[in-house]
Each structure stands twice: as C-alpha cells, then as structure tokens.
Enzyme design. Structure first.
Site, PDB file in Angstrom:
ATOM      1  N   CYS A  64       0.802  -1.224   0.000  1.00 14.94           N
ATOM      2  CA  CYS A  64       0.000   0.000   0.000  1.00 14.94           C
ATOM      3  C   CYS A  64       0.836   1.277   0.000  1.00 14.94           C
ATOM      4  CB  CYS A  64      -0.928   0.004   1.209  1.00 14.94           C
ATOM      5  SG  CYS A  64      -2.103  -1.372   1.230  1.00 14.94           S
ATOM      6  N   HIS A 114      12.469   1.535   4.961  1.00 10.61           N
ATOM      7  CA  HIS A 114      12.292   0.115   4.615  1.00 10.61           C
ATOM      8  C   HIS A 114      12.854  -0.742   5.738  1.00 10.61           C
ATOM      9  CE1 HIS A 114      11.811  -3.492   2.365  1.00 10.61           C
ATOM     10  NE2 HIS A 114      11.663  -2.898   1.182  1.00 10.61           N
ATOM     11  N   HIS A 158      -2.521  19.974   6.611  1.00  5.29           N
ATOM     12  CA  HIS A 158      -3.387  18.864   6.209  1.00  5.29           C
ATOM     13  C   HIS A 158      -2.634  17.540   6.325  1.00  5.29           C
ATOM     14  CE1 HIS A 158      -5.998  22.006   4.613  1.00  5.29           C
ATOM     15  NE2 HIS A 158      -4.941  22.476   3.967  1.00  5.29           N
ATOM     16  N   HIS A 170      -2.732   7.001   5.115  1.00  2.51           N
ATOM     17  CA  HIS A 170      -3.275   5.861   4.378  1.00  2.51           C
ATOM     18  C   HIS A 170      -4.447   5.222   5.113  1.00  2.51           C
ATOM     19  CE1 HIS A 170      -3.793   2.108   2.350  1.00  2.51           C
ATOM     20  NE2 HIS A 170      -3.195   1.400   3.298  1.00  2.51           N
ATOM     21  N   ASN A 182     -10.482   0.623   1.736  1.00  2.00           N
ATOM     22  CA  ASN A 182      -9.027   0.638   1.570  1.00  2.00           C
ATOM     23  C   ASN A 182      -8.723   0.403   0.089  1.00  2.00           C
ATOM     24  OD1 ASN A 182      -6.280   0.151   1.465  1.00  2.00           O
ATOM     25  ND2 ASN A 182      -6.238  -1.199   3.254  1.00  2.00           N
TER      26      ASN A 182
END
Length: 517
Positions: free
Chosen positions: A237, A316, A402, A406, A439
């Site tokens: 995602c 990562h 703002h 996700h 989602n």
C-alpha cells in the site's frame, strides 16, 4: 446481542495496538533526519555565500569598481583565477540544485454505481460462494461492522457476480477500467497530450500480467517509443509514494519532462475463498480504486500546477525477518490452490516501528526550529544523561495544515490520531475515504487529498503530509505545498457531487476480545 466465543473470536494479530512510537524514539532516527537534510541540501550552503558576496558588492562605489578594473586588466593571472572561480561556483550551484517538481493535477477513479457493495451484499455473496464456514462468515460480518467502511464502497464485477468469476480476463478488465478512466480524466483536466509524457510509472502490488500494466497504458494511448516506463509490483500500500519518489528522481535528470504516475490495486484475482482468518481480513477491507497523477519539472508549469513536491522520505524495514513476514502472500495450508495475503500478529508493532523511523527522519526537514530544539534537548537529556524527565512530543500540526494518512484500517487511524495528537478535523479526510471508498491501497492518499480539495480547505501555501505504510515492511512520506488556492467548484473529483453528505459520524472502534458481544 451476544454470540458464541467461537463465532466472534478475533485472532491475536488483530488485538495489538499501535505502540506509542513518539515516546520511544531512538537517537539514531534523529541522526538519520539530519543526515538526510544535509545530504539533500548541500546546495543551500552556496546561498549564504552568494548573499554575503552580494551584500559586500553593494557597499562598493563606482570609483571602487573603476580601480578594480584598472587593477585586473593589467593582471592576467588574477583575471583568470577570478573568472575560473566564478564559473566554478556558478556551475556547482546550478548542477547541485535539484529541479523543482510540480504536481500539475491528479484524478481518482470513481466506479459505476453498479459496482457498489453494501455490507448486506458482501455477506450475501460470501454466503453464496459456499466456501466459508459459518464461523468465518460471522467473523467477516464482525470485521465489516468494525472496519469503518460504509455502505457505498465498490467491488469489481467478477467478484460481485454469482457465481464469482475471478480470471485473468476479468482482472485485465478491472485494471483497464481503473487506469484508463483515471488517465482520461487527468488528460482532460491538464490538456496535456499523451505524446508529451516522457516518464510512466505504474504501481499495482498483486496483479502483474504480461505484458505489464505500464505496457497496457503505452499501447492504449500510443505513447512515444522512447518513454521511460516502470512497473512496480509486490510493494504494498505504500507503493504510491515510492512511485512519486521514483518520478522525482527521474525528473531530476530529464529536463522539461512530464511524469505520469498511476497507483492502483487489483481485486479480481486476489479475492480469498479460504478459511484462514489471517487472510480473510483483506476481503473485508480492500476495495476497487485507483488514481493518476501528472508531475512536471518545467518551470513554465508552475503557474498552472496545484502543488510543489517538497520532500519524500522512505523507510524500509525489510532487513528484519519479523517485518518482512508480517504481510505475506502465500498458499492456504489447507488448500494449496488458494492464495491469500496473511497478516501477522506482529503487524501493529512492526507498523509502529516503521512509522517511528519515518516520522523521526522527516522531523528535522519540516518541524519549526523551536520544536526541534525542545525535542532534541529532552531526547539527549533522557538518552545520554539518563535524566528522568517527560519526553517532549513535537507538534506536527505546526509543520502541516493537512494530513493524508493511508486509510488502511480504522484501528490504525485511531492510534495515529492519538499518537500524533491530531484532531477529528485533521483525521477527517482519512476516515471519510475509508468510509466512502474503503481501503483502495496505494491510491487512498489521493482520495483523501481530493476530499480536502472538495471541502475547500486547500489554501495557497498550505502544506500537506501524505504518509503510507505497507508490506515489506515500508513506511513512506511525501510533503506537498499548495501553489494556489483550490476552488472546489472548478474541480472534477470523486467527491464533488456528494461532498455535502460528509463528514458522517463513525463511532470509534471498540476493543475486540474473546468475550466481545
């Protein structure tokens, strides 16, 4: 109404809460942020030097310049050295200065009304499928009720059909509908011709056909033969912001270029028909959607662009086995013909660690100096001098107007709201996107930004933080600054014809345990 423990029991992996990562920051993450700032902004050191030189030159009179000229014209070595130094500094400045990247416009795919899937339709199709046990049907119903999804989300035709027809042909139809609809709208908004696009990046995690999705776009729009095309698969995602970062890097070395980024996920071939609960959750959360974004490095596009890309920060955690395995596509142990995406019990802890690293790396780039100083002083006092003082939590609301977080799930949004001390107003775009569209994977950030635009919230100079996380495990951020006030009356978006219905009240999630009713 109470149900049996067996029918409503939620596995341990869904009970864990997101750690309070701002209270356990490691000093090395702060170091990462300052290292990123220095390594990516060396050209800024030349600006003070040029400023000092200009200030000094402004104090010289005409006679001083005449004397300097008379001195230099008879001194060949001095003239050569001064000229070489000026050329060197100018070259260093212009070659090290990154090109500005503008977001000209973006569009989000809104499926046809026929694709709408209410909770009742979802349960009806799941029951008709005949592959789920009664206990797992109850489990899915419970997840749906607590997921934060509303009654107007979308699923592809192949999944909604009775019987379901998940096949390669239907998956291609879904991909084409999402990608081509979003791109058509984007090209109409911007007036850019398909032949002008020099860079194409498509990200879709679970559907990677041959020819690739990027090749499908090249073929459909007859893009030019020397286009730089990339197809990112299996990146979860957070891949949408990876695509943005890749486009930014490519725009640094390809002047006067347009980059088209397409972010989506494909549901058709990835619907799970088994009974492993760790794989069933994705059925309840993921829905149909996608977005197309047009980026430019042309100075002439600044005036008509909506946003400028200020920062991208990628984290990562894949080197750690626990992080690598927490979201994993695999075969069902009871039926090798069925595959699904399994969510580990460590998911929330892993997400917290990745978010902590990413946010702390981003902090030095965006936080006001006063916030950085207070945070750094208390952190050093606690970590180095072992002083027992309360940690200072930076106020990210001072850095951004703002927030686009996700819309992966309701529990994560609740925890991030608490951890970052955000208001319901700040969380509204994420919650309403989850409620209205579900989602939609990597494209959810763009539905959220479109929501803020449709509400008339975007003003010139406003800063927007997009943050996404996904398998790998990865957490990525992008910071945008509005170049103009967005007038919702002039914008075509998936929200514009129904924005007055929102926000709707979505009750906060209640902890689920073995004694839940």
């Amino acid at each position: 109404m109470a149900e049996s423990e067996q029918s409503v029991r939620v596995e341990p992996e869904y009970q864990h809460r997101l750690p309070n990562f701002l209270l356990s920051v490691k000093l090395k993450y702060v170091k990462l942020g300052y290292h990123y700032l220095i390594s990516n902004a060396m050209y800024l050191l030349l600006i003070p030097l040029l400023g000092i030189s200009s200030a000094h030159l402004s104090t010289l009179s005409v006679e001083d310049f005449v004397q300097l000229w008379n001195h230099l014209k008879f001194n060949f070595v001095s003239v050569t050295l001064c000229s070489a130094l000026m050329v060197f500094l100018a070259t260093l400045y212009f070659t090290s200065r990154p090109r500005k990247v503008y977001l000209v416009n973006f569009s989000c795919y809104k499926p046809e009304p026929e694709r709408k899937c209410t909770r009742e339709i979802f349960m009806e199709r799941s029951t008709v499928a005949g592959t789920f046990t009664s206990e797992n049907l109850a489990f899915q119903k419970k997840i749906l009720e607590r997921s934060g999804l509303g009654q107007d989300t979308y699923l592809p035709e192949a999944v909604m059909r009775v019987p379901a027809n998940p096949c390669m042909e239907e998956a291609r139809k879904e991909a084409e509908a999402v990608m081509f609809s979003a791109i058509d709208e984007l090209l109409e908004k911007t007036g850019v011709k398909a032949k002008e696009i020099g860079i194409l990046i498509v990200n879709c995690s679970l559907f990677n056909p041959t020819p690739s999705l990027s090749a499908m776009i090249v073929n459909h729009y007859k893009l030019r033969g020397n286009i730089l095309s990339y197809n990112l698969g299996g990146m979860g995602c957070s891949a949408g912001l990876i695509s943005i970062d890749l486009a930014k890097q490519l725009l640094q070395v390809n002047p006067n270029s347009y980059a088209l980024v397409v972010s989506m996920e494909n549901i058709t071939l990835n619907w799970y028909f088994g009974n492993d609960r760790s794989m069933l959750v994705s059925n309840c959360l993921f829905r149909m959607g996608g977005a197309a974004i047009l980026l430019s490095n042309r100075p002439s596009d600044r005036r008509r662009s909506k946003y400028q890309l200020i920062h991208t920060v990628r984290t990562h955690k894949g080197a750690d086995d626990k992080c690598y395995n927490c979201v994993f596509q695999k075969e069902d142990e009871s039926d090798k013909k069925r595959t699904g995406v399994s969510l580990s019990k460590d998911l929330m802890a892993v997400a917290g660690e990745a978010l902590k690293t990413n946010i702390t790396t981003l902090g030095p780039l965006v936080l006001p100096m006063s916030e950085q100083l207070l945070f750094f002083v208390t952190l050093v006092a606690r970590k180095v001098f072992k002083m027992k003082i309360k940690p200072y939590i930076p106020d990210f609301k001072l850095a951004f107007e703002h927030f686009c977080i996700h819309a992966g799930g309701r529990a994560v949004l609740d925890e991030l709201e608490k951890n970052l001390d955000l208001s319901e107003w700040h969380m509204e775009p994420s919650r309403m996107t989850l409620y209205r569209f579900g989602n939609t994977s990597s494209s959810s950030l763009w539905y959220e930004l479109a929501y803020s635009e449709a509400k008339g919230r975007i003003r010139k100079g406003d800063r927007t933080w997009q943050i996404a996380f996904g398998s790998g495990f990865k957490c990525n951020s992008a910071v945008w600054q509005a170049l103009k006030t967005v007038n919702p009356a002039k914008e075509k978006s998936p929200w514009i014809d129904e924005i007055d219905k929102f926000p709707v009240h979505v009750p906060k999630i209640v902890s689920i345990n073995n004694s839940s009713s």
